[in-house]
Design an enzyme around this catalytic site. Structure first.
Site, PDB file in Angstrom:
ATOM      1  N   ASP A 183      -4.536  -8.137  13.461  1.00 29.93           N
ATOM      2  CA  ASP A 183      -4.508  -7.069  12.502  1.00 29.93           C
ATOM      3  C   ASP A 183      -4.365  -5.499  13.175  1.00 29.93           C
ATOM      4  OD1 ASP A 183      -5.998  -9.249  11.471  1.00 29.93           O
ATOM      5  OD2 ASP A 183      -7.391  -8.243  10.453  1.00 29.93           O
ATOM      6  N   ASP A 203      -0.406 -10.021  11.147  1.00 29.59           N
ATOM      7  CA  ASP A 203      -1.319 -10.160  10.361  1.00 29.59           C
ATOM      8  C   ASP A 203      -1.522  -8.968   9.466  1.00 29.59           C
ATOM      9  OD1 ASP A 203      -3.811 -10.666   8.955  1.00 29.59           O
ATOM     10  OD2 ASP A 203      -4.470 -12.238  10.448  1.00 29.59           O
ATOM     11  N   ASP A 204      -2.757  -8.576   8.745  1.00 28.16           N
ATOM     12  CA  ASP A 204      -2.487  -7.282   8.000  1.00 28.16           C
ATOM     13  C   ASP A 204      -2.162  -6.200   8.943  1.00 28.16           C
ATOM     14  OD1 ASP A 204      -3.497  -8.637   5.491  1.00 28.16           O
ATOM     15  OD2 ASP A 204      -5.584  -8.657   6.591  1.00 28.16           O
ATOM     16  N   HIS A 225       1.142  -8.666   7.584  1.00 27.25           N
ATOM     17  CA  HIS A 225       0.898  -9.449   6.293  1.00 27.25           C
ATOM     18  C   HIS A 225       0.720  -8.172   5.268  1.00 27.25           C
ATOM     19  CE1 HIS A 225      -0.684 -13.397   8.016  1.00 27.25           C
ATOM     20  NE2 HIS A 225       0.546 -13.184   8.228  1.00 27.25           N
ATOM     21  N   ARG A 256      -1.626  -6.114  -1.171  1.00 27.49           N
ATOM     22  CA  ARG A 256      -2.463  -7.344  -1.487  1.00 27.49           C
ATOM     23  C   ARG A 256      -4.095  -6.740  -1.816  1.00 27.49           C
ATOM     24  NH1 ARG A 256      -3.311 -12.495   2.311  1.00 27.49           N
ATOM     25  NH2 ARG A 256      -3.023 -11.080   3.769  1.00 27.49           N
ATOM     26  N   LYS A 258      -7.314  -8.806  -1.977  1.00 26.78           N
ATOM     27  CA  LYS A 258      -7.916 -10.464  -1.651  1.00 26.78           C
ATOM     28  C   LYS A 258      -9.439 -10.220  -1.630  1.00 26.78           C
ATOM     29  CE  LYS A 258      -6.617  -9.881   3.247  1.00 26.78           C
ATOM     30  NZ  LYS A 258      -6.499 -10.617   4.475  1.00 26.78           N
TER      31      LYS A 258
END
Ligand code: NAG
Ligand code: NAG
Ligand code: NAG
Ligand code: NAG
Ligand code: NAG
Length: 365
Positions: A183, A203-204, A225, A256, A258
């Site tokens: 991340d 990742d994010d 991500h 996103r 989530k």
């Protein structure tokens, strides 16, 4: 009684003046041994050095301190929990000067991140300051790069997370990307601006777990991500978020939200996306899901998501072939308010599903 009291005040006064004087010194750090003296000063210069494996480089700064990074920081290669660096204090000016902080990622990377395999120190950079953090360059984080939990308003600018080497497989990762769970910014704090920063990772790029009044503007995210809110667990609120002027390139997701399928008593409110550009999005362009960790599983409804808007400037999104442009997977009754998506322009990819959302207007998806 009186004279001794007066003497007491006089001594206290002298002590205060002495303390004020001595903190205006310049502290210099060239090894961990220098830290305790250096943090008595409100200017701290950091020279190039190697932090021994298994130790946190910890800076607990006086209020108003300016930090100047003057050389490259390396961390000894050692499997442990971390963090590798930790800084705390109020009204701090932290000048990274684009000197590299080398996490030694390739030593740890095995394609499994923090799920299993080799223990990887994370986060690499634990930031608990108010003030400004500029031009800090992180290379090859073992796993998560920055974790932000600020005690007051914080502006982060010109920061780089470069884990691009982790996109390639290595001898321990089989045919998977070597780096995982890297991340860029994990945020649990309020009154934060992150701008003009670059994240190349797996990742994010950004993950906001809780907090209010957060702006993410004019950043560049590649191969990870994308820009995320969440994942949201129980008893968490994220509100008043602005995502504008960012570029998201070759990433699995672009935008996103989530929320954990099992979360209760949480909310995501008032998120505005404007003037962003996303290209070569490989899985989902926009994904709003209440079934996390599953993308399109059975959604929970313990989190209310309200007022999510793409407006005040066009956000354009190009999905790669086979990717969904937009998917919304809300629990029954838990996506509410008026959502204006008239500023979202999509192309490529394929149409996704919209579940339990009757509140989006202006969307062409
Ligand atoms: C840790 O290992 C990595 C990869 O093997 C290497 O690039 C880095 O220089 C090493 N760090 C130190 C401090 O030796
Ligand atoms: C990222 O690091 C790689 C080496 O691992 C280097 O080739 C590349 O230029 C760097 N990119 C940025 C944006 O700093
Ligand atoms: C929002 O955060 C910014 C940046 O830290 C700060 O300057 C501003 O005062 C905050 N706004 C509110 C309403 O607290
Ligand atoms: C929504 O968030 C923005 C900041 O992104 C803020 O300026 C605005 O006041 C918020 N609206 C409400 C109703 O809280
Ligand atoms: C699209 O993104 C994927 C994943 O990051 C990458 O492997 C691929 O090379 C990219 N394609 C283009 C045309 O940039």
């Amino acid at each position: 009684m009186f004279p001794s009291l007066a003497l007491g005040f006089l001594l206290a006064g002298i002590a205060a003046v002495t303390a004020a004087k001595s903190s205006s010194c310049i502290g210099t750090i060239s090894s961990l041994d220098d830290v305790s003296n250096a943090i008595e000063c409100t200017t701290v210069n950091i020279n190039a050095f190697t932090v021994p494996g298994g130790k946190t480089f910890k800076l607990k700064l006086l209020d108003g301190t300016t930090v100047n990074v003057l050389g490259e920081i390396q961390f000894g290669n050692f499997s442990w929990a971390g963090p590798l660096f930790q800084v705390s204090g109020n009204d701090i000016t932290f000048n990274g000067n684009n000197k590299k902080w080398d996490g030694g990622g390739p030593f740890y990377w095995d394609g499994q991140g923090t799920n299993s395999g080799t223990q990887k120190p994370h986060p690499m950079m634990q930031i608990s300051i108010s003030g400004t953090l500029n031009e800090v360059y992180v290379l090859n984080s073992p796993a998560h790069a920055f974790a932000i939990t600020n005690p007051g308003p914080l502006t982060i600018s010109g920061v780089t997370v470069n884990d691009s080497l982790g996109n390639f497989p290595n001898s321990k990762s089989g045919n998977r990307a070597a780096a995982h769970n890297t991340d860029g910014f994990d945020v649990s704090g309020s009154n934060i601006i992150i701008k003009h920063s670059t994240v190349i990772n797996q990742d994010d790029c950004l993950a906001i777990n809780r907090g209010t009044n957060i702006t993410f503007a004019d950043n560049y995210c590649e191969t990870g991500h994308g820009i995320s809110i969440g994942s949201i667990s129980s008893d968490s609120v994220v509100s008043n978020i602005e995502i504008s002027g960012n570029h998201v390139v070759s990433s699995m997701f672009s935008f996103r939200i989530k929320t954990d399928a099992s979360a209760t008593n949480s909310a995501v409110r008032n998120v505005t996306y404007s003037d962003n550009v996303a290209t070569n999005c490989t899985d989902f362009g926009v994904l709003i899901t209440q079934s996390y960790p599953s993308n399109l599983g059975t959604p929970g409804n313990g989190v209310t998501i309200s007022d999510i808007n793409f407006h005040h400037g066009t956000t354009s999104l190009t999905a790669a072939s086979g990717a969904y442009r937009v998917a919304v997977n809300c629990g029954s009754g838990s996506c509410t308010g008026d959502w204006d998506w008239s500023g979202l322009k999509t192309s490529g990819g394929k149409v996704g599903s919209i579940l339990n959302n009757h509140v989006i207007s202006g969307m062409t998806y």
